[in-house]
Scaffold this motif. Structure first.
Motif, PDB file in Angstrom:
ATOM      1  N   THR A   4       0.861  -1.179   0.000  1.00 58.71           N
ATOM      2  CA  THR A   4       0.000   0.000   0.000  1.00 58.71           C
ATOM      3  C   THR A   4       0.898   1.230   0.000  1.00 58.71           C
ATOM      4  O   THR A   4       1.786   1.351   0.843  1.00 58.71           O
ATOM      5  N   GLU A   6       0.745   5.215   0.309  1.00 59.07           N
ATOM      6  CA  GLU A   6      -0.077   6.364   0.684  1.00 59.07           C
ATOM      7  C   GLU A   6       0.686   7.642   0.365  1.00 59.07           C
ATOM      8  O   GLU A   6       1.751   7.892   0.912  1.00 59.07           O
ATOM      9  N   VAL A  12      -4.322   6.854  -2.082  1.00 55.40           N
ATOM     10  CA  VAL A  12      -3.743   5.609  -1.586  1.00 55.40           C
ATOM     11  C   VAL A  12      -3.817   4.607  -2.729  1.00 55.40           C
ATOM     12  O   VAL A  12      -4.851   4.474  -3.381  1.00 55.40           O
ATOM     13  N   GLU A  14      -2.556   0.563  -4.217  1.00 54.36           N
ATOM     14  CA  GLU A  14      -2.094  -0.784  -3.856  1.00 54.36           C
ATOM     15  C   GLU A  14      -1.491  -1.445  -5.085  1.00 54.36           C
ATOM     16  O   GLU A  14      -2.064  -1.375  -6.173  1.00 54.36           O
ATOM     17  N   HIS A  55       3.529  -1.334   3.761  1.00 53.36           N
ATOM     18  CA  HIS A  55       2.910  -0.009   3.776  1.00 53.36           C
ATOM     19  C   HIS A  55       4.001   1.044   3.663  1.00 53.36           C
ATOM     20  O   HIS A  55       4.953   1.053   4.445  1.00 53.36           O
TER      21      HIS A  55
END
Length: 65
Positions: A4, A6, A12, A14, A55
């Protein structure tokens, strides 16, 4: 690995990545390493480092022209 990404204050995203660097992730979100800092767990990481986190936070430092 599913990652992910951001972009603070924006979107955001993926992605499925395998053997990618953080610079490769930036290309996918159409950003240059010269205008952002890539952060993992609140710490900056070199863009040429292989992606090891699921992330990633991208902080835009330069906007506009």
């Amino acid at each position: 690995m599913r990652v992910t990404v951001e972009v603070v204050g924006e979107d955001v995203h993926e992605f499925d990545v395998e053997g990618a660097s953080y610079a490769d992730l930036l290309k996918r979100v159409d950003l240059s390493p010269h205008e952002v800092s890539v952060m993992v767990d609140g710490r900056p990481v070199p863009e040429d480092q292989p992606v090891e986190s699921d992330h990633v936070t991208v902080l835009r430092l330069v906007r506009g022209g």
